[in-house]
Design an enzyme around this catalytic site. Sequence first.
Site, PDB file in Angstrom:
ATOM      1  N   THR A  75       0.851  -1.203   0.000  1.00 44.66           N
ATOM      2  CA  THR A  75       0.000   0.000   0.000  1.00 44.66           C
ATOM      3  C   THR A  75       0.880   1.244   0.000  1.00 44.66           C
ATOM      4  O   THR A  75       0.698   2.159  -0.815  1.00 44.66           O
ATOM      5  CB  THR A  75      -0.933   0.004   1.232  1.00 44.66           C
ATOM      6  N   HIS A 204       4.109 -10.118   3.295  1.00 46.65           N
ATOM      7  CA  HIS A 204       3.161 -11.040   3.935  1.00 46.65           C
ATOM      8  C   HIS A 204       2.382 -11.917   2.957  1.00 46.65           C
ATOM      9  O   HIS A 204       1.642 -12.803   3.379  1.00 46.65           O
ATOM     10  CB  HIS A 204       2.216 -10.288   4.885  1.00 46.65           C
ATOM     11  N   THR A 243      13.041   5.123  11.224  1.00 43.84           N
ATOM     12  CA  THR A 243      14.008   4.083  11.599  1.00 43.84           C
ATOM     13  C   THR A 243      13.633   2.772  10.935  1.00 43.84           C
ATOM     14  O   THR A 243      12.472   2.360  10.982  1.00 43.84           O
ATOM     15  CB  THR A 243      14.029   3.920  13.135  1.00 43.84           C
ATOM     16  N   CYS A 329      -9.548  -6.883   1.800  1.00 49.29           N
ATOM     17  CA  CYS A 329      -9.745  -5.496   2.201  1.00 49.29           C
ATOM     18  C   CYS A 329     -11.196  -5.096   2.033  1.00 49.29           C
ATOM     19  O   CYS A 329     -11.713  -4.266   2.749  1.00 49.29           O
ATOM     20  CB  CYS A 329      -8.883  -4.570   1.361  1.00 49.29           C
TER      21      CYS A 329
HETATM   22  C1  LIG Z   1      -2.023  -7.316  -0.665  1.00 50.88           C
HETATM   23  C2  LIG Z   1      -1.925  -6.382  -1.800  1.00 50.88           C
HETATM   24  C3  LIG Z   1      -1.673  -5.027  -1.608  1.00 50.88           C
HETATM   25  C4  LIG Z   1      -1.557  -4.410  -0.237  1.00 50.88           C
HETATM   26  O1  LIG Z   1      -0.382  -4.823   0.371  1.00 50.88           O
HETATM   27  P1  LIG Z   1      -0.070  -4.470   1.899  1.00 50.88           P
HETATM   28  O2  LIG Z   1       1.343  -4.896   2.073  1.00 50.88           O
HETATM   29  O3  LIG Z   1      -1.028  -5.274   2.698  1.00 50.88           O
HETATM   30  O4  LIG Z   1      -0.246  -3.008   2.063  1.00 50.88           O
HETATM   31  C5  LIG Z   1      -1.553  -4.225  -2.721  1.00 50.88           C
HETATM   32  N1  LIG Z   1      -1.666  -4.733  -3.958  1.00 50.88           N
HETATM   33  C6  LIG Z   1      -1.917  -6.028  -4.174  1.00 50.88           C
HETATM   34  C7  LIG Z   1      -2.013  -6.539  -5.570  1.00 50.88           C
HETATM   35  C8  LIG Z   1      -2.049  -6.901  -3.113  1.00 50.88           C
HETATM   36  O5  LIG Z   1      -2.306  -8.179  -3.342  1.00 50.88           O
END
Ligand SMILES: *Cc1c(COP(=O)(O)O)cnc(C)c1O
Length: 384
Positions: A75, A204, A243, A329
């Site tokens: 994000t 993640h 940091t 989300c």
């Molecule tokens: C999961 C995802 C995000 C968001 O990633 P975060 O690390 O959770 O902020 C953005 N773009 C895509 C394609 C994703 O699958």
Amino acid sequence: MPHRPIYLDCNATTPVAPQVLAAMLPFFTDYFGNPSSLNHSYGWEAEAGVTKARAQLAAAINAEPEEIIFTSGATESNNLAIKGVAEAYLATGKHIVTVATEHNAVLDPCRYLETLGFSVTYLPVRADGLIDLQQLSQALRSETILVSVMMANNEIGVIQPIAEIGQMCGDRNILFHTDAAQALGKLPIDVQAMNIHLLSMTAHKLYGPKGIGALYVRRRNPRVQLAPQLHGGGQEKGLRSGTLYTPQIVGFGAATALAISEQSVEGERLRGLRDRLWHHLGKIPSIHLNGHPTQRLPNNLNVSIEGVNGAALLSMLQPDVALSSGSACSSANLAPSHVIKALGRSDELASATLRFGLGRETTQTEIDHVGEIVVRAVRMARKA
Ligand SMILES: *Cc1c(COP(=O)(O)O)cnc(C)c1O
């Protein structure tokens, strides 16, 4: 732990791999120094961990280590890439091209820029979820500063023609950003061969910790200018102050190296299981596969089922299998997915969508079991 549902939501997130956790742990307690404190060995130890992780990430995408900027996740990387380019290239133009099926972490920064006077073209997709390169070419203008097209979609798994888009942008001197949150560790990525200028990553989705990501920012041919979105201590070449989160960074590097090392073998295994699941589900009358049948992530299956209530079906499945109807989300809101809608599906069909995200721990026994459960649940839901 009590019996838990079979986890098939790996496009939402994945557990931290044990080896990754083991690599991280000493950096919480022993090597706790600030990696920017270069006057003593505590700082050097932490810096060594960050340096290794930076090299692991760079190697995964054929970049240079100094082109990797650590962030809090995809994000933030998307926000930095899009808003950072918009601000830095104001004098060149105020037009951006993206796609209707992007993650909200791309769409929302673009909508925000529209409120500041930028114009944004949201390309449609074909019924198979892929963009039409000719439409992209026609959308490009002399004042276009950025094209942002995701590598692999988080809901339907389709893989966009990234190298072709990169070539087109390169020919027209337009910067090309891709959100590779789902692609890293699953697909070969080469920022040189694909002519990518900015690339978003997150840990993640590939068995690393949450809250850590990175942005690749090209430094040669051309050198990309970015306006920082967080100001402060000047870390990460001034592009991302704060940091460095050493344990998470170390975990991200370890998770990426591990995923790359098993990418092709694990990809084949997942593709086999995914196709097996689709074979089971194919017994359901009036079920539709969402997205291109082969040009898709090996671990993703997304289907819409006619004549059932999607929420009711998910709750029937809930005790046995953990999956979602769309992106995690947006699963809290009941509006049909913007991605499935963009394929031309009706609201009703889009609402009856299941996304299966297979992972490292998924077994054939689980897939066969889930196949049976879903077939049975749909039969019951249609009778009700
Ligand atoms: C999961 C995802 C995000 C968001 O990633 P975060 O690390 O959770 O902020 C953005 N773009 C895509 C394609 C994703 O699958």
